[in-house]
Design an enzyme around this catalytic site. Structure first.
Site, PDB file in Angstrom:
ATOM      1  N   HIS A  77      36.467  51.502 -40.205  1.00 43.78           N
ATOM      2  CA  HIS A  77      36.687  50.631 -41.496  1.00 43.78           C
ATOM      3  C   HIS A  77      35.536  51.039 -42.345  1.00 43.78           C
ATOM      4  O   HIS A  77      36.117  51.266 -43.544  1.00 43.78           O
ATOM      5  CB  HIS A  77      36.482  49.231 -40.999  1.00 43.78           C
ATOM      6  CG  HIS A  77      37.331  48.653 -39.667  1.00 43.78           C
ATOM      7  ND1 HIS A  77      38.623  48.343 -39.903  1.00 43.78           N
ATOM      8  CD2 HIS A  77      36.766  48.451 -38.387  1.00 43.78           C
ATOM      9  CE1 HIS A  77      38.817  48.072 -38.498  1.00 43.78           C
ATOM     10  NE2 HIS A  77      37.968  48.231 -37.860  1.00 43.78           N
TER      11      HIS A  77
HETATM   12  C1  BDR Z   1      34.801  44.737 -39.979  1.00 40.66           C
HETATM   13  O1  BDR Z   1      34.125  43.940 -39.102  1.00 40.66           O
HETATM   14  C2  BDR Z   1      33.047  44.459 -38.601  1.00 40.66           C
HETATM   15  O2  BDR Z   1      32.969  44.294 -37.275  1.00 40.66           O
HETATM   16  C3  BDR Z   1      33.099  45.907 -38.940  1.00 40.66           C
HETATM   17  O3  BDR Z   1      31.602  46.300 -39.190  1.00 40.66           O
HETATM   18  C4  BDR Z   1      34.041  46.024 -40.159  1.00 40.66           C
HETATM   19  O4  BDR Z   1      33.128  45.947 -41.176  1.00 40.66           O
HETATM   20  C5  BDR Z   1      36.076  45.178 -39.716  1.00 40.66           C
HETATM   21  O5  BDR Z   1      36.867  44.115 -39.517  1.00 40.66           O
END
Ligand code: BDR
Ligand code: CA
Length: 345
Positions: free
Chosen positions: A266
């Site tokens: 992400h």
């Molecule tokens: C987001 O949640 C976190 O656990 C990850 O680092 C990312 O930023 C994805 O939903």
């Protein structure tokens, strides 16, 4: 051409770490500050992870500590997803580096004021620090050149509740304040918002980790779904070894949730888009956050048809070419690992 000043707000976090390394590896960018947000792990641990990554990458950037908890909600953390210290199975040595004497919200404001109209902001954790920064400097939306947020899920399932994504779900009030600030019609540009609908297309896999190690000139054992849980990296390049150990935990988490032996990057997508918005296709819309729903708190809603008749406040990512992202990620991070760290004896 002078480097683009970039300020990053992270809750490091396996994929936050990958995002930071991508930015360090990008020659057109200069990371001028790192805000540590409570989220995946407690804020003190996030600070330690950020400082230790600077050691590992031989980079000097001021790191600021953020709020220990969200604006109003109690903090939740995600060690099940990111490991006990937030870096999966990777263990980073203790660092002698210290934090700035000013906090993360002040760091946002200082960076924006030092680079008016130039600063690129990237937020890949809960938006607590950015909301606090906006309270103290309401002109922030005009001061920034660009803001990229990893957060939300648009017409798409959540990863924390059935409808809410993690970063927004941890501090929905902060997210709502941020979207409201960019909806006043005075911002110089709208934030690019990358939700799970987009970032879950960015699936890191063992084969891609193998390409990364090869690009770095690192020897390693190919990662595989057949490996025993917790298998540690044998990579000769120390940065590749840390990324493999971090990614192993993230692979195992996704595998345990029936998503395959892969992991969604992400936050690295947000970092890449911050430097090159053309990597994604976006739609201009108005976004708001559900704060009171008993089942839907933390849900992000995009008013695609402008039924609210409110000012647009976001460019929501709707399409991406994962192969283009991975080609760039592997080329940059591989070359960085090779040049800055070499091979371990
Ligand atoms: C987001 O949640 C976190 O656990 C990850 O680092 C990312 O930023 C994805 O939903
Ligand atoms: Ca994150």
């Amino acid at each position: 051409m002078s480097a683009l000043p970039v300020f990053v707000d992270v809750d490091t976090g396996v994929d936050d770490a990958m995002a930071l390394v991508y930015l360090f590896a990008s020659e057109e960018a200069e990371v001028v500050g790192i805000a540590s947000s409570a989220g995946n792990v407690a804020v003190q641990q996030v600070c330690q992870n950020n400082l230790a990554l600077l050691d590992l990458c031989s980079v000097d950037v001021p790191v600021s500590k953020g709020s220990a908890s969200p604006l109003t909600a109690p903090l939740r953390t995600a060690e099940d997803t990111h490991g006990p210290e937030g870096m999966g199975y990777a263990q980073l040595p203790a660092t002698a580096r210290g934090l700035t004497e000013y906090d993360a919200a002040q760091a946002w404001v200082r960076a924006a004021q030092e680079h008016p109209g130039e600063l690129i902001g990237v937020a890949t954790g809960p938006l607590t620090n950015l909301a606090l920064a906006l309270r103290s400097e309401p002109a922030l939306p005009r001061l920034l050149r660009r803001l990229v947020i990893m957060g939300g899920a648009f017409d798409y399932r959540g990863n924390t509740t059935p409808v809410a994504e993690w970063n927004i779900s941890v501090d929905p009030e902060a997210a709502a304040e941020v979207f409201e600030a960019w909806g006043s019609g005075t911002a110089s540009g709208l934030p690019i918002v990358l939700g799970l609908n987009l970032t879950e297309n960015i699936a890191m896999m063992p084969e891609l980790m193998g390409r990364l190690a090869a690009e770095a000139g690192s020897s390693t054992r190919p990662m595989s779904a057949q490996d025993p849980r917790g298998t540690r990296s044998s990579a000769s390049n120390p940065l590749i070894a840390v990324l493999e150990d971090a990614m192993r935990f993230y692979f195992e988490y996704h595998f345990a949730h029936n998503e395959g032996y892969l992991a969604h990057l992400h936050d690295p997508l947000a970092a890449a888009v911050a430097l090159d918005p053309d990597l994604v296709e976006c739609r201009r819309t108005t976004v708001d956050v559900e704060l009171t729903g008993t089942l839907t708190r933390g849900m992000t809603i995009a008013d695609w048809s402008n039924l609210w008749a409110r000012e647009p406040n976001a460019l929501v990512g709707v399409d991406v070419d994962p192969a283009a992202f991975f080609d760039r990620f592997i080329a940059r991070v591989g070359a960085f690992a090779k040049s800055s760290l070499g091979e371990q004896a």
